[in-house]
Scaffold this motif. Structure first.
Motif, mmCIF file in Angstrom:
data_model
loop_
_atom_site.group_PDB
_atom_site.id
_atom_site.type_symbol
_atom_site.label_atom_id
_atom_site.label_comp_id
_atom_site.label_asym_id
_atom_site.label_seq_id
_atom_site.Cartn_x
_atom_site.Cartn_y
_atom_site.Cartn_z
ATOM 1 N N SER A 38 0.716 -1.296 -0.098
ATOM 2 C CA SER A 38 0.123 -0.135 -0.098
ATOM 3 C C SER A 38 1.143 1.316 0.102
ATOM 4 O O SER A 38 0.370 2.375 -0.293
ATOM 5 C CB SER A 38 -1.014 0.165 1.093
ATOM 6 O OG SER A 38 -0.197 0.221 2.439
ATOM 7 N N LEU A 39 2.205 1.361 0.413
ATOM 8 C CA LEU A 39 3.136 2.282 0.085
ATOM 9 C C LEU A 39 3.395 2.662 -1.250
ATOM 10 O O LEU A 39 4.057 3.623 -1.313
ATOM 11 C CB LEU A 39 4.151 2.178 1.154
ATOM 12 C CG LEU A 39 4.008 1.677 2.865
ATOM 13 C CD1 LEU A 39 5.375 1.066 3.323
ATOM 14 C CD2 LEU A 39 3.339 2.936 3.291
ATOM 15 N N LEU A 40 3.262 1.873 -2.063
ATOM 16 C CA LEU A 40 3.662 1.950 -3.424
ATOM 17 C C LEU A 40 2.612 2.774 -4.495
ATOM 18 O O LEU A 40 1.380 2.331 -4.157
ATOM 19 C CB LEU A 40 3.959 0.624 -4.187
ATOM 20 C CG LEU A 40 5.171 -0.188 -3.515
ATOM 21 C CD1 LEU A 40 5.546 -1.673 -3.945
ATOM 22 C CD2 LEU A 40 6.607 0.739 -3.250
ATOM 23 N N PRO A 41 2.988 3.466 -5.364
ATOM 24 C CA PRO A 41 2.154 4.277 -6.010
ATOM 25 C C PRO A 41 1.675 2.975 -7.309
ATOM 26 O O PRO A 41 2.328 2.404 -7.683
ATOM 27 C CB PRO A 41 2.941 5.436 -6.797
ATOM 28 C CG PRO A 41 4.264 4.846 -6.561
ATOM 29 C CD PRO A 41 4.520 3.965 -5.389
ATOM 30 N N TRP B 75 -0.099 -2.550 -7.272
ATOM 31 C CA TRP B 75 0.647 -3.597 -7.191
ATOM 32 C C TRP B 75 -0.068 -4.681 -6.545
ATOM 33 O O TRP B 75 -0.741 -4.471 -5.601
ATOM 34 C CB TRP B 75 1.662 -3.186 -6.481
ATOM 35 C CG TRP B 75 2.761 -2.268 -6.896
ATOM 36 C CD1 TRP B 75 2.610 -0.951 -7.245
ATOM 37 C CD2 TRP B 75 3.994 -2.534 -7.740
ATOM 38 N NE1 TRP B 75 3.906 -0.564 -7.441
ATOM 39 C CE2 TRP B 75 4.631 -1.533 -8.117
ATOM 40 C CE3 TRP B 75 4.460 -3.882 -8.085
ATOM 41 C CZ2 TRP B 75 5.888 -1.257 -8.682
ATOM 42 C CZ3 TRP B 75 5.832 -3.903 -8.783
ATOM 43 C CH2 TRP B 75 6.295 -2.728 -9.146
ATOM 44 N N LYS C 180 3.335 -5.183 -10.920
ATOM 45 C CA LYS C 180 2.410 -4.051 -11.100
ATOM 46 C C LYS C 180 1.529 -4.298 -12.203
ATOM 47 O O LYS C 180 1.716 -5.296 -13.165
ATOM 48 C CB LYS C 180 3.157 -2.834 -11.432
ATOM 49 C CG LYS C 180 2.588 -1.564 -11.300
ATOM 50 C CD LYS C 180 3.198 -0.388 -11.571
ATOM 51 C CE LYS C 180 2.757 0.908 -11.306
ATOM 52 N NZ LYS C 180 3.570 2.035 -11.437
ATOM 53 N N VAL D 93 10.536 1.580 -1.484
ATOM 54 C CA VAL D 93 9.384 2.538 -1.364
ATOM 55 C C VAL D 93 9.842 3.889 -1.783
ATOM 56 O O VAL D 93 9.317 4.542 -2.922
ATOM 57 C CB VAL D 93 8.633 2.450 -0.179
ATOM 58 C CG1 VAL D 93 7.833 3.588 0.027
ATOM 59 C CG2 VAL D 93 8.236 1.144 0.206
ATOM 60 N N GLU D 94 10.896 4.440 -1.250
ATOM 61 C CA GLU D 94 11.515 5.553 -1.742
ATOM 62 C C GLU D 94 11.874 5.781 -3.130
ATOM 63 O O GLU D 94 11.464 6.830 -3.783
ATOM 64 C CB GLU D 94 12.673 6.041 -0.725
ATOM 65 C CG GLU D 94 13.137 7.358 -0.883
ATOM 66 C CD GLU D 94 14.462 7.597 -0.014
ATOM 67 O OE1 GLU D 94 15.373 8.446 -0.255
ATOM 68 O OE2 GLU D 94 14.288 7.385 0.955
ATOM 69 N N LEU E 56 10.655 4.178 -5.604
ATOM 70 C CA LEU E 56 9.440 3.674 -6.461
ATOM 71 C C LEU E 56 8.466 4.848 -6.502
ATOM 72 O O LEU E 56 7.637 5.417 -7.595
ATOM 73 C CB LEU E 56 8.885 2.416 -6.321
ATOM 74 C CG LEU E 56 9.830 1.374 -6.682
ATOM 75 C CD1 LEU E 56 8.872 0.082 -6.424
ATOM 76 C CD2 LEU E 56 9.747 1.349 -8.357
ATOM 77 N N THR E 57 8.663 5.606 -5.277
ATOM 78 C CA THR E 57 7.617 6.928 -5.149
ATOM 79 C C THR E 57 8.190 8.009 -5.798
ATOM 80 O O THR E 57 7.653 8.957 -5.973
ATOM 81 C CB THR E 57 7.026 6.959 -3.803
ATOM 82 O OG1 THR E 57 8.159 6.999 -2.777
ATOM 83 C CG2 THR E 57 6.171 5.861 -3.313
ATOM 84 N N ALA E 58 9.435 8.143 -5.908
ATOM 85 C CA ALA E 58 10.085 9.154 -6.233
ATOM 86 C C ALA E 58 9.730 9.358 -7.934
ATOM 87 O O ALA E 58 10.367 10.394 -8.399
ATOM 88 C CB ALA E 58 11.564 9.362 -5.926
ATOM 89 N N GLU E 59 9.603 8.050 -8.555
ATOM 90 C CA GLU E 59 9.535 8.128 -10.029
ATOM 91 C C GLU E 59 8.536 8.992 -10.547
ATOM 92 O O GLU E 59 7.477 9.252 -9.988
ATOM 93 C CB GLU E 59 9.328 6.817 -10.721
ATOM 94 C CG GLU E 59 10.591 5.904 -10.293
ATOM 95 C CD GLU E 59 10.333 4.431 -10.825
ATOM 96 O OE1 GLU E 59 9.591 4.092 -11.256
ATOM 97 O OE2 GLU E 59 11.484 3.732 -10.901
#
Length: 101
Positions: A8-11, A14, A51, A95-96, A98-101
């Motif tokens: 749930s932390l990933l955009p 997934w 994903k 997580v950091e 993949l959320t920065a992309e």
């Protein structure tokens, strides 16, 4: 066996890879795609999450206790820059990234 994770932390959408045959197919696809010189060439991988559309996959690398995410191309590559891959040492770092992309 990878450490526990929180998707749930990933955009994006997934899903855990819970079917052993699907996990084996994704691992075989990475082995098929990566050429010599690629970061994952010759490494043992375990598919953990995928994903939507099965192009982006998170793998656990059990021999080094690291994570990898791969954007599959579904073709045999000759350039070690492909498939696009990132390697990290722990889940928060993944997580950091993949959320920065």
């Amino acid at each position: 066996m990878p450490p526990s994770i929180d998707l749930s932390l990933l955009p994006g959408e997934w899903w855990l890879v819970e079917d052993q045959e699907q996990a084996a197919e994704l691992a075989r696809e990475v082995e098929r795609e990566v050429p010599p010189g690629h970061d994952l060439h010759g490494l043992r991988v375990e598919a953990v999450a995928v994903k939507r559309h099965l192009k982006d996959v998170i793998f656990w690398l059990p021999d080094s206790s690291r994570w990898a995410w791969v954007h599959l191309t579904y073709k045999v590559e000759s350039d070690p820059r492909w498939p696009d891959t990132g390697l990290v040492s722990d889940w928060p770092e993944l997580v950091e990234e993949l959320t920065a992309e």
